[in-house]
Design a protein around this motif. Structure first.
Motif, mmCIF file in Angstrom:
data_model
loop_
_atom_site.group_PDB
_atom_site.id
_atom_site.type_symbol
_atom_site.label_atom_id
_atom_site.label_comp_id
_atom_site.label_asym_id
_atom_site.label_seq_id
_atom_site.Cartn_x
_atom_site.Cartn_y
_atom_site.Cartn_z
ATOM 1 N N ALA A 174 0.837 -1.205 0.000
ATOM 2 C CA ALA A 174 0.000 0.000 0.000
ATOM 3 C C ALA A 174 0.873 1.256 0.000
ATOM 4 N N ALA A 175 1.920 1.252 0.811
ATOM 5 C CA ALA A 175 2.821 2.410 0.871
ATOM 6 C C ALA A 175 3.529 2.613 -0.471
ATOM 7 N N GLU A 176 4.019 1.536 -1.065
ATOM 8 C CA GLU A 176 4.723 1.637 -2.348
ATOM 9 C C GLU A 176 3.804 2.132 -3.464
ATOM 10 N N LEU A 177 2.548 1.697 -3.449
ATOM 11 C CA LEU A 177 1.603 2.087 -4.495
ATOM 12 C C LEU A 177 0.882 3.402 -4.191
ATOM 13 N N GLY A 178 1.091 3.923 -2.988
ATOM 14 C CA GLY A 178 0.419 5.159 -2.609
ATOM 15 C C GLY A 178 -1.072 4.984 -2.383
ATOM 16 N N LEU A 179 -1.468 3.770 -2.023
ATOM 17 C CA LEU A 179 -2.879 3.474 -1.797
ATOM 18 C C LEU A 179 -3.201 3.505 -0.303
ATOM 19 N N PRO A 180 -4.263 4.190 0.084
ATOM 20 C CA PRO A 180 -4.621 4.210 1.501
ATOM 21 C C PRO A 180 -5.295 2.906 1.928
ATOM 22 N N ILE A 181 -5.214 2.649 3.206
ATOM 23 C CA ILE A 181 -5.894 1.521 3.831
ATOM 24 C C ILE A 181 -6.971 2.104 4.741
ATOM 25 N N TRP A 182 -8.195 1.578 4.644
ATOM 26 C CA TRP A 182 -9.262 2.019 5.523
ATOM 27 C C TRP A 182 -9.306 1.130 6.750
ATOM 28 N N LEU A 183 -9.449 1.738 7.899
ATOM 29 C CA LEU A 183 -9.571 1.019 9.155
ATOM 30 C C LEU A 183 -10.962 1.281 9.714
ATOM 31 N N HIS A 184 -11.776 0.225 9.754
ATOM 32 C CA HIS A 184 -13.157 0.339 10.217
ATOM 33 C C HIS A 184 -13.479 -0.871 11.078
ATOM 34 N N PRO A 185 -14.213 -0.670 12.173
ATOM 35 C CA PRO A 185 -14.569 -1.808 13.029
ATOM 36 C C PRO A 185 -15.668 -2.660 12.405
ATOM 37 N N VAL A 186 -15.860 -3.834 12.994
ATOM 38 C CA VAL A 186 -16.918 -4.739 12.544
ATOM 39 C C VAL A 186 -17.696 -5.236 13.757
ATOM 40 N N PHE A 187 -18.909 -5.676 13.487
ATOM 41 C CA PHE A 187 -19.666 -6.311 14.560
ATOM 42 C C PHE A 187 -19.004 -7.626 14.925
ATOM 43 N N ASP A 188 -18.912 -7.899 16.184
ATOM 44 C CA ASP A 188 -18.337 -9.147 16.662
ATOM 45 C C ASP A 188 -19.330 -9.756 17.649
ATOM 46 N N ASP A 189 -20.080 -10.720 17.173
ATOM 47 C CA ASP A 189 -21.122 -11.333 17.997
ATOM 48 C C ASP A 189 -20.566 -12.092 19.200
ATOM 49 N N ARG A 190 -19.260 -12.330 19.226
ATOM 50 C CA ARG A 190 -18.651 -13.020 20.365
ATOM 51 C C ARG A 190 -18.512 -12.102 21.574
ATOM 52 N N LYS A 191 -18.633 -10.799 21.355
ATOM 53 C CA LYS A 191 -18.451 -9.831 22.431
ATOM 54 C C LYS A 191 -19.815 -9.341 22.916
ATOM 55 N N PRO A 192 -20.088 -9.522 24.197
ATOM 56 C CA PRO A 192 -21.399 -9.097 24.704
ATOM 57 C C PRO A 192 -21.584 -7.582 24.695
ATOM 58 N N ASP A 193 -20.490 -6.819 24.707
ATOM 59 C CA ASP A 193 -20.603 -5.367 24.750
ATOM 60 C C ASP A 193 -20.403 -4.705 23.393
ATOM 61 N N ASN A 194 -20.446 -5.476 22.308
ATOM 62 C CA ASN A 194 -20.253 -4.906 20.978
ATOM 63 C C ASN A 194 -21.457 -4.058 20.613
ATOM 64 N N ASN A 195 -21.211 -2.786 20.389
ATOM 65 C CA ASN A 195 -22.288 -1.892 19.992
ATOM 66 C C ASN A 195 -21.713 -0.778 19.138
#
Length: 171
Positions: A13-34
């Motif tokens: 990504a750095a060599e190509l000049g492409l950004p990486i998106w960082l986004h969370p996901v729902f995780d049903d294993r976690k009781p406090d995921n909201n």
């Protein structure tokens, strides 16, 4: 913590000049995921892991866009500066962030102050937040109320994305 299994992605990504998106996901294993608080905590922890893992040191041209205005980072800048090394503290400022916090002008102002106008991109979190199309209008109004010049607001609304994503040379 260093995660060598992702080094190839970061390097490419750095060599190509492409950004990486960082986004969370729902995780049903976690009781406090909201989508109210847990995602912001997880994004902040992920940012910390990337910084502590030296990702920006190994790949100084890497561009990572973090959703939700950089999560908790702008609000805890003092703690970051006091507890982490100066280099790590500086690395937090290398992230790019979006405006997807449902139109909170005060929070966006803090975000812009921390990351800088050139590291903030318009984002809506559609379709979340406000159904069916997200909070685009609320976020645009919040940006309009920021104490920024017209040119700086245009950077956030479209110029930064055009440049970062190489979408067009016209802005």
């Amino acid at each position: 913590m260093r995660t060598p299994e992702f080094d190839g992605v970061f390097k490419t990504a750095a060599e190509l000049g492409l950004p990486i998106w960082l986004h969370p996901v729902f995780d049903d294993r976690k009781p406090d995921n909201n989508i109210v608080f847990s995602w912001e905590y997880e994004l902040t922890q992920a940012m910390r892991e990337l910084v502590v893992g030296g990702v920006f040191q190994r790949y100084p041209d890497l561009k990572i866009i973090v959703h939700h205005a950089g999560a908790m980072v702008p609000f805890f800048a003092g703690r970051i500066n006091a507890i982490m090394t100066p280099g790590q503290s500086a690395d937090f400022h290398k992230f790019y962030v979006d405006t997807a916090i449902l139109g909170n002008t005060a929070a966006l102002n803090l975000t812009v102050d921390y990351f800088g106008t050139d590291h903030v991109l318009f984002g809506t979190d559609a379709p979340f937040g406000i159904l069916p199309v997200g909070a685009s209008s609320k976020i645009a109004i919040a940006i309009e109320h920021l104490p920024l010049s017209t040119a700086e607001k245009a950077q956030i609304l479209f110029s930064n994305a055009n440049q970062l994503l190489a979408l067009s040379s016209n802005s």
